[in-house]
Design a protein around this motif. Structure first.
Motif, short mmCIF file in Angstrom:
data_model
loop_
_atom_site.label_atom_id
_atom_site.label_comp_id
_atom_site.label_asym_id
_atom_site.label_seq_id
_atom_site.Cartn_x
_atom_site.Cartn_y
_atom_site.Cartn_z
N THR A 183 78.44 46.23 26.66
CA THR A 183 77.79 46.48 25.38
C THR A 183 76.46 45.75 25.37
O THR A 183 76.40 44.55 25.60
CB THR A 183 78.67 45.99 24.21
OG1 THR A 183 79.91 46.69 24.23
CG2 THR A 183 77.98 46.24 22.88
N ARG A 184 75.40 46.52 25.12
CA ARG A 184 74.05 45.94 25.11
C ARG A 184 73.48 45.99 23.71
O ARG A 184 73.63 46.98 22.98
CB ARG A 184 73.14 46.72 26.07
CG ARG A 184 73.63 46.77 27.50
CD ARG A 184 73.40 45.44 28.21
NE ARG A 184 71.98 45.18 28.35
CZ ARG A 184 71.25 45.60 29.39
NH1 ARG A 184 71.82 46.30 30.38
NH2 ARG A 184 69.98 45.30 29.47
N LYS A 185 72.83 44.89 23.33
CA LYS A 185 72.13 44.82 22.05
C LYS A 185 70.63 44.86 22.32
O LYS A 185 70.10 44.02 23.06
CB LYS A 185 72.49 43.53 21.31
CG LYS A 185 73.98 43.35 21.01
CD LYS A 185 74.42 44.27 19.89
CE LYS A 185 75.88 43.96 19.50
NZ LYS A 185 76.34 44.84 18.40
N MET A 186 69.97 45.85 21.74
CA MET A 186 68.54 46.03 21.98
C MET A 186 67.78 45.89 20.66
O MET A 186 68.02 46.61 19.70
CB MET A 186 68.26 47.41 22.58
CG MET A 186 69.04 47.70 23.85
SD MET A 186 68.59 46.63 25.22
CE MET A 186 66.88 47.09 25.46
N LYS A 187 66.86 44.91 20.62
CA LYS A 187 66.02 44.73 19.44
C LYS A 187 64.75 45.55 19.61
O LYS A 187 64.05 45.41 20.62
CB LYS A 187 65.68 43.27 19.23
CG LYS A 187 64.87 43.01 17.95
CD LYS A 187 64.60 41.54 17.75
CE LYS A 187 63.81 41.31 16.46
NZ LYS A 187 63.53 39.87 16.22
N ILE A 188 64.48 46.40 18.64
CA ILE A 188 63.29 47.25 18.72
C ILE A 188 62.37 46.98 17.53
O ILE A 188 62.83 46.56 16.46
CB ILE A 188 63.67 48.75 18.74
CG1 ILE A 188 64.37 49.15 17.45
CG2 ILE A 188 64.54 49.07 19.96
CD1 ILE A 188 64.54 50.64 17.28
N SER A 189 61.10 47.19 17.73
CA SER A 189 60.11 47.16 16.66
C SER A 189 59.40 48.50 16.66
O SER A 189 58.97 48.97 17.71
CB SER A 189 59.10 46.02 16.87
OG SER A 189 59.75 44.77 16.80
N ARG A 190 59.29 49.09 15.50
CA ARG A 190 58.67 50.41 15.42
C ARG A 190 57.83 50.53 14.17
O ARG A 190 57.98 49.75 13.22
CB ARG A 190 59.73 51.51 15.45
CG ARG A 190 60.68 51.50 14.27
CD ARG A 190 61.86 52.42 14.50
NE ARG A 190 62.72 52.55 13.34
CZ ARG A 190 62.79 53.61 12.55
NH1 ARG A 190 62.03 54.66 12.82
NH2 ARG A 190 63.59 53.64 11.51
N ILE A 205 68.11 46.15 15.33
CA ILE A 205 68.92 45.91 16.53
C ILE A 205 69.83 47.12 16.75
O ILE A 205 70.60 47.50 15.86
CB ILE A 205 69.75 44.63 16.39
CG1 ILE A 205 68.82 43.41 16.31
CG2 ILE A 205 70.69 44.47 17.58
CD1 ILE A 205 69.54 42.10 16.13
N LEU A 206 69.71 47.71 17.93
CA LEU A 206 70.53 48.87 18.27
C LEU A 206 71.61 48.46 19.26
O LEU A 206 71.39 47.61 20.13
CB LEU A 206 69.66 49.96 18.90
CG LEU A 206 68.49 50.48 18.06
CD1 LEU A 206 67.69 51.51 18.85
CD2 LEU A 206 68.98 51.07 16.75
N THR A 207 72.78 49.04 19.12
CA THR A 207 73.91 48.75 20.00
C THR A 207 74.12 49.92 20.96
O THR A 207 74.21 51.07 20.54
CB THR A 207 75.20 48.52 19.20
OG1 THR A 207 74.99 47.42 18.30
CG2 THR A 207 76.37 48.21 20.12
N ILE A 208 74.19 49.61 22.26
CA ILE A 208 74.40 50.63 23.29
C ILE A 208 75.69 50.30 24.03
O ILE A 208 75.82 49.22 24.61
CB ILE A 208 73.22 50.70 24.27
CG1 ILE A 208 71.92 51.00 23.53
CG2 ILE A 208 73.48 51.75 25.35
CD1 ILE A 208 70.70 50.95 24.42
#
Length: 344
Positions: A183-190, A205-208
């Motif tokens: 499980t990966r947690k990805m912090k994005i800014s948009r 924060i998106l969960t993959i």
């Protein structure tokens, strides 16, 4: 005595003009109509004029090239061409209103277009059994229209905000993660457009969930999580799995490959290969066969998980490389000769 001028009977057909006079009148009317419609600058101006012109000139061609039809037109006018005698005429009809042997059969406008231009100039037309079978090609342009455009679309559809192409980003994963899953947690800014119509920065924060057996190139899509521009829909955000290199194992589809070096004595006398699997298990693999150059040992179901086949795995393939000695003492040479005498 004053004679009253008799009004013409509106139910009686006017006396038809001679063929040349009638068609000259039609052509002049068409020229006036073309200028009038085009001057109106309507969205269908060119289409209307082209259809009217082509259909009418097709009628002219059919009538002028057929002496019998030409005679019918001179005597009975356009109604005669349609197999419908004018009111009060004693002439029997040629057919039953559908075009008899002497009657007139107007052709489909699309057939006429196809004959002149070889394909459809518009993205719409008649349908059903009367539609021309050859009138179906795409991509032709005529009169400023493209067949792929629906000129009847609504104003809302025409001005609907468009969606930009997706934004892709690589997601590097170790071979262990792709073996066991993770499980990966990805912090994005948009960039997003707020209620006031201004562009602002937003973090999330998106969960993959990386599934066991996923391969390099697998895509995970988050709809509408890309940057947003005014008058546009937000783009989709796509993560693409990328595989990190491993120190021991190399992936080949669903199989795992290991390169193992052994000495000549081990190749001839046997050896044991000890490995630690990607999920942390210890494997001890005895090799009793003589290892020759190119020899490969296959261990079934010890490869990568197969994502679309739950519980199934690929194979583990061990490729051997034999290391030969660079020099031998005379005693060693003699010993090898004695040991290998008679060996085929």
């Amino acid at each position: 005595m004053i004679k009253k001028k008799q009004k013409p009977n509106s139910s009686r057909s006017l006396k038809p003009m001679r063929t040349e006079e009638g068609f000259d009148h039609v052509i002049m009317s068409l020229a006036f109509l073309s200028k009038t419609v085009i001057a109106s600058d309507g969205p269908l101006s060119v289409y209307h004029v082209n259809v009217i012109n082509l259909v009418t000139f097709d009628i002219l061609e059919q009538v002028l090239s057929d002496p019998q039809k030409r005679a019918v037109y001179d005597q009975y006018g356009e109604e005669g061409l349609k197999d419908m005698p004018p009111p009060g005429s004693s002439r029997p009809p040629f057919g039953k209103g559908t075009g008899g042997p002497n009657g007139f059969n107007p052709r489909n406008a699309e057939d006429i277009f196809a004959e002149f231009f070889g394909s459809s100039p518009f993205g719409f037309g008649s349908s059903g059994p009367t539609r021309s079978a050859r009138f179906h090609s795409d991509g032709a342009k005529f009169g400023g229209f493209n067949s792929t455009d629906n000129i009847f679309r609504s104003q809302n559809e025409a001005t609907a905000p468009r969606k930009p192409p997706p934004v892709e980003s690589k997601l590097p994963c170790s071979l262990e993660e792709l073996y066991t899953g993770s499980t990966r947690k990805m912090k994005i800014s948009r960039t997003v457009v707020n209620a006031a119509g201004r562009q602002v920065q937003e973090s999330e924060i998106l969960t993959i969930n990386v599934k066991p057996g996923w391969k390099k190139g697998t895509k995970i899509t988050f709809p509408d999580k890309g940057n947003e521009q005014p008058n546009q829909l937000p783009a989709d955000l796509v993560f693409v799995i990328d595989e990190k290199p491993h120190d021991l194992y190399k992936r080949d589809g669903n199989d795992l490959v290991v390169n193992q070096r052994v000495l000549l004595a081990e190749a001839l006398g046997g050896t044991t290969v000890n490995l630690v699997t990607l999920d942390g298990r210890n494997l001890s693999l005895p090799v009793t066969d003589i290892i020759s150059p190119g020899y490969e040992l296959v261990i079934a179901r010890e490869g990568m998980p197969i994502a679309k086949e739950t519980g199934n795995r690929g194979d583990l393939r061990i490729k051997f490389e034999v290391k030969f000695p660079t020099k031998l003492t005379p005693e060693q040479r003699e010993g090898l000769k004695r040991a290998l005498v008679g060996v085929k």
